[in-house]
Design a protein around this motif. Structure first.
Motif, PDB file in Angstrom:
ATOM      1  N   PRO A  30       0.837  -1.195   0.000  1.00  0.00           N
ATOM      2  CA  PRO A  30       0.000   0.000   0.000  1.00  0.00           C
ATOM      3  C   PRO A  30       0.877   1.252   0.000  1.00  0.00           C
ATOM      4  CG  PRO A  30       0.089  -0.949   2.195  1.00  0.00           C
ATOM      5  CD  PRO A  30       0.832  -1.893   1.290  1.00  0.00           C
ATOM      6  N   VAL A  31       0.298   2.349  -0.367  1.00  0.00           N
ATOM      7  CA  VAL A  31       1.019   3.622  -0.342  1.00  0.00           C
ATOM      8  C   VAL A  31       1.357   3.951   1.109  1.00  0.00           C
ATOM      9  CG1 VAL A  31       0.856   6.086  -0.850  1.00  0.00           C
ATOM     10  CG2 VAL A  31      -0.145   4.416  -2.419  1.00  0.00           C
ATOM     11  N   LEU A  32       2.612   4.290   1.343  1.00  0.00           N
ATOM     12  CA  LEU A  32       3.039   4.656   2.692  1.00  0.00           C
ATOM     13  C   LEU A  32       2.810   6.142   2.923  1.00  0.00           C
ATOM     14  CD1 LEU A  32       6.468   2.805   3.086  1.00  0.00           C
ATOM     15  CD2 LEU A  32       4.262   2.154   4.026  1.00  0.00           C
ATOM     16  N   ALA A  33       2.391   6.471   4.121  1.00  0.00           N
ATOM     17  CA  ALA A  33       2.246   7.883   4.492  1.00  0.00           C
ATOM     18  C   ALA A  33       3.623   8.533   4.489  1.00  0.00           C
ATOM     19  CB  ALA A  33       1.606   7.987   5.868  1.00  0.00           C
ATOM     20  N   ASP A  34       3.652   9.829   4.300  1.00  0.00           N
ATOM     21  CA  ASP A  34       4.924  10.547   4.246  1.00  0.00           C
ATOM     22  C   ASP A  34       5.758  10.367   5.509  1.00  0.00           C
ATOM     23  OD1 ASP A  34       4.378  11.479   1.706  1.00  0.00           O
ATOM     24  OD2 ASP A  34       3.529  13.369   2.417  1.00  0.00           O
ATOM     25  N   ASP A  35       5.106  10.247   6.649  1.00  0.00           N
ATOM     26  CA  ASP A  35       5.830  10.122   7.909  1.00  0.00           C
ATOM     27  C   ASP A  35       5.984   8.657   8.360  1.00  0.00           C
ATOM     28  OD1 ASP A  35       3.169   9.715   8.469  1.00  0.00           O
ATOM     29  OD2 ASP A  35       3.201  10.846  10.349  1.00  0.00           O
ATOM     30  N   ALA A  36       5.619   7.712   7.506  1.00  0.00           N
ATOM     31  CA  ALA A  36       5.701   6.287   7.864  1.00  0.00           C
ATOM     32  C   ALA A  36       7.153   5.809   7.804  1.00  0.00           C
ATOM     33  CB  ALA A  36       4.847   5.460   6.926  1.00  0.00           C
ATOM     34  N   ASP A  37       7.501   4.942   8.725  1.00  0.00           N
ATOM     35  CA  ASP A  37       8.828   4.335   8.741  1.00  0.00           C
ATOM     36  C   ASP A  37       8.756   3.039   7.942  1.00  0.00           C
ATOM     37  OD1 ASP A  37      11.233   3.061   9.289  1.00  0.00           O
ATOM     38  OD2 ASP A  37      11.199   3.559  11.419  1.00  0.00           O
ATOM     39  N   PRO A  38       9.424   2.966   6.793  1.00  0.00           N
ATOM     40  CA  PRO A  38       9.340   1.760   5.965  1.00  0.00           C
ATOM     41  C   PRO A  38       9.882   0.517   6.669  1.00  0.00           C
ATOM     42  CG  PRO A  38      10.969   3.282   5.079  1.00  0.00           C
ATOM     43  CD  PRO A  38      10.268   3.988   6.193  1.00  0.00           C
ATOM     44  N   ARG A  39      10.784   0.706   7.614  1.00  0.00           N
ATOM     45  CA  ARG A  39      11.316  -0.452   8.345  1.00  0.00           C
ATOM     46  C   ARG A  39      10.223  -1.111   9.179  1.00  0.00           C
ATOM     47  NH1 ARG A  39      15.777   2.535  11.474  1.00  0.00           N
ATOM     48  NH2 ARG A  39      13.997   3.919  11.505  1.00  0.00           N
ATOM     49  N   ILE A  40       9.358  -0.303   9.774  1.00  0.00           N
ATOM     50  CA  ILE A  40       8.258  -0.863  10.566  1.00  0.00           C
ATOM     51  C   ILE A  40       7.295  -1.626   9.658  1.00  0.00           C
ATOM     52  CG2 ILE A  40       6.239  -0.290  11.966  1.00  0.00           C
ATOM     53  CD1 ILE A  40       7.954   1.990  13.177  1.00  0.00           C
ATOM     54  N   GLN A  41       7.023  -1.066   8.484  1.00  0.00           N
ATOM     55  CA  GLN A  41       6.139  -1.755   7.534  1.00  0.00           C
ATOM     56  C   GLN A  41       6.754  -3.092   7.117  1.00  0.00           C
ATOM     57  OE1 GLN A  41       3.185  -0.106   6.516  1.00  0.00           O
ATOM     58  NE2 GLN A  41       2.581  -2.105   5.779  1.00  0.00           N
TER      59      GLN A  41
END
Length: 99
Positions: A30-41
């Protein structure tokens, strides 16, 4: 009487679903929010994958991983790296604890 082994359908995994082109995919992010940490995803997806492996067995997990790796890289390389790192770390810790 033994209870039946629980299974987790691949379609229940949050990274499996319909791609933008309308086709079914095994690594659909899914599209990640601008403030999302990709490592957590990536780590969250790894946890789901490991749950799938536990429920369905190693052969099913290997088959799913082959399909995922064929669809990588995604538009979020940091998610891909975190996912693969968590899976390899989990498998390495299981191997070292079994020795």
């Amino acid at each position: 009487m033994t209870s039946p082994r629980l299974r987790l359908s691949v379609t229940r995994l949050p990274f499996v679903g319909e791609r933008a082109d309308g086709r079914f995919g095994y690594w659909v992010l899914p599209v990640l929010a601008d403030d999302a940490d990709p490592r957590i995803q990536g780590r969250t997806f790894a946890a789901w994958f490991l749950l799938y492996e536990e429920a369905n067995g190693k052969p099913a997990a290997r088959e799913l991983m082959d399909k995922i790796e064929r669809e990588m890289p995604s538009r979020y390389p940091a998610v891909d790296r975190a996912f693969l790192w968590e899976i390899s770390r989990s498998h390495a810790s299981k191997t070292s604890s079994a020795a």
